[in-house]
Design a protein around this motif. Structure first.
Motif: not given
Ligand SMILES: Cc1ncc(COP(=O)(O)O)c(C=O)c1O
Length: 490
Positions: A195-197, A200, A221, A263, A265, A270, A298, A300, A328, A330-331, A338
């Motif tokens: 996932g993106s997290q 990061m 964010y 960083y 978005t 965000h 990012d 997302y 990712a 995930c969205k 994940r």
């Molecule tokens: C701006 C931003 N980046 C990253 C994420 C994390 O995403 P992931 O579920 O892909 O780890 C989110 C999740 O809400 C988000 O809002």
């Protein structure tokens, strides 16, 4: 007298045989001190009647306990817990569960990382912009997953695999990112993450291990701010307006400090949802080249744009290898699936893969292969189009509701894309009181503290619209309206 009936819970649907469940339960009672060493146990007939099991099951459990030396039988006297066992005192809530509350060793607790865990309650919830998991293409994922595991020659994918992620997904993603986002890369530029997290986290750790400055928006964010700070970065903040991060502010900071990362978005900032303008994108890339910092892009919610074709990511315009692109599924699919990716220069990606290995040996290879098949066969793209259409309708509906019911209390602008509105309170009201009233009415709204972690006082929160159908949206807005009315009268 010990009530075995209340303390022994047998799960008849579990895979563990019942006699073993009983055996384990008695061991736990001995270990937690509920039954002391030397104590007499009920006979097998009596215990079987107390707990409603067949006597043979109890005999099998006692035999097993005896074989292991936990209990012993004295002819004509009965069955006793072995004398040689240490007597362990019962401990608070841990009784019978082996749960320990406090660690018996020292460790560093990073209090600043603590945030209230946004549970997924059964209550109506306005989230901060997540997909509707009820439409997730689970059937398609399962179909591909099953088709992979059902072939015996694919058994190798159940073993340890590459810590860069599954090769087939890396290859497929290289094409997909080129076609959908204009990012030119090869599989060596891609690390599959959870996932993106995770992307990061890895990028922040590699760039900021020795500290240094990172620039983020004045609204940002919160998870990114925490991840960067935890990695060692000192955050510097720049203004965010309707064109996104103010790049003149970034330039001014670069002239004063050695900046290691920015960083961003870019698609939808965000939390405020604005898009970074084309001019500022070019300016930011120029600054990265001039001052040698990394851009952590990012992306997302790239897949959700309603008004016009999305601006291509910074990563598609960067020829100097300064952008680390993080995304990712995930969205698009669902937060619990994940799988994400990080795209960057090959040396950086290799370093990130080795670091990843220290916390997560590899991802879910089969899931990654299933996703590769879904992209190759167009399933993911089909789902993405379906979700886009649905969320577009929901955005229009939500907009109408905000206008009709809340305009006296809030100001907002309509987001071009994404899954949330950025909403600020007009009057001198506060989100905390509104959230409390909502909760009394069985509804959860996002935690305002997440958006104002450094007390800038903007009084805004994100209201997600994508995960709620029309009926749920209407119900949610009416609850919010009555909470705002109450707060405005105070
Ligand atoms: C701006 C931003 N980046 C990253 C994420 C994390 O995403 P992931 O579920 O892909 O780890 C989110 C999740 O809400 C988000 O809002």
């Amino acid at each position: 007298m010990i009530s075995f009936k209340n303390l022994i819970h047998i799960d008849r649907s579990a895979e563990t045989p019942i006699y073993l469940q009983l055996h384990n339960a008695i061991i736990n009672m001995i270990k937690s001190g509920v039954i002391k060493s030397g104590a007499k146990l009920p006979g097998t007939r009596s215990l079987s009647l107390q707990i409603g099991l067949h006597r043979k099951t109890v005999i099998a459990a006692y035999d097993e306990l005896m074989g292991q030396g936990w209990i012993s039988t004295i002819p004509a006297k009965g069955t006793f817990v072995s004398d040689k066992l240490p007597e362990v005192k019962p401990r608070g809530q841990g009784v019978g569960k082996g749960l320990k509350i406090e660690a018996g060793f020292s460790f560093e607790e990073r209090k600043y990382l603590h945030r209230p865990y946004a549970q997924l309650p059964s209550m109506l919830t306005i989230d901060e912009g997540i997909p509707d998991v009820r439409i997730a293409p689970i059937v398609e994922i399962l179909r591909h997953y099953r088709s992979i595991v059902s072939r015996s020659y694919n058994a190798k994918y159940l073993s340890y695999g590459s810590f860069f992620g599954d090769d087939s997904l890396r290859e497929v993603l290289a094409n997909y990112l080129q076609e959908t986002r204009g990012i030119t890369c090869s599989k060596e530029n891609i690390l599959i993450t959870r996932g993106s997290q995770m992307g990061m986290y890895l990028a922040s750790q590699l760039i900021h291990q020795k500290g240094g400055f990172s620039i983020v928006g004045e609204t940002n964010y919160i998870a990114a701010s925490l991840t960067l700070t935890d990695a060692g970065a000192s955050l510097l903040r720049v203004r965010v307006d309707e064109n996104g991060l103010n790049t003149n502010d970034i330039q001014a900071l670069c002239e004063k400090h050695k900046i290691k990362s920015v960083y961003v978005t870019s698609h939808h900032h965000h939390p405020t949802t604005v898009t970074l303008s084309p001019e500022r994108r070019l300016h930011l890339i120029e600054l990265a080249h001039q001052y040698g910092f990394a851009i952590l892009e990012d992306d997302y919610d790239y897949d959700f744009h309603y008004q016009r074709a999305p601006l291509l990511p910074l990563a598609s315009a960067d020829e100097g290898n300064h952008v680390i692109y993080i995304g990712a599924v995930c969205k698009i699919i669902a937060p619990a699936i994940r799988v994400g990716y990080m795209v960057g220069p090959t040396d950086f990606i290799a370093a990130a893969a080795h670091l990843r290995r220290t916390i997560d040996r590899q991802g879910d290879t089969i899931l990654e292969r299933a996703l590769a098949q879904m992209i190759e066969q167009g399933d993911l793209q089909r789902h993405s189009r379906k979700a886009l259409k649905l969320y577009h309708e929901r955005r229009v509906h939500f907009h109408q509701l905000l206008t009709d019911h809340l305009s006296e209390f809030i100001s907002f602008s309509v987001p071009e894309g994404g899954m949330a509105f950025w909403v600020t309170l007009k009057k001198d009201m506060n989100w905390e009181a509104i959230a409390k009233t909502c909760l009394e009415n069985q509804m959860v709204i996002p935690d305002w503290k997440n958006y104002d972690s450094h007390n800038s006082g903007h009084n805004g929160i994100r209201l997600g619209f994508a995960s709620l159908n029309f009926e749920e949206q209407t119900k949610a807005i009416l609850i919010l309206k009555s909470a705002m009315k109450k707060e405005s009268q105070n």
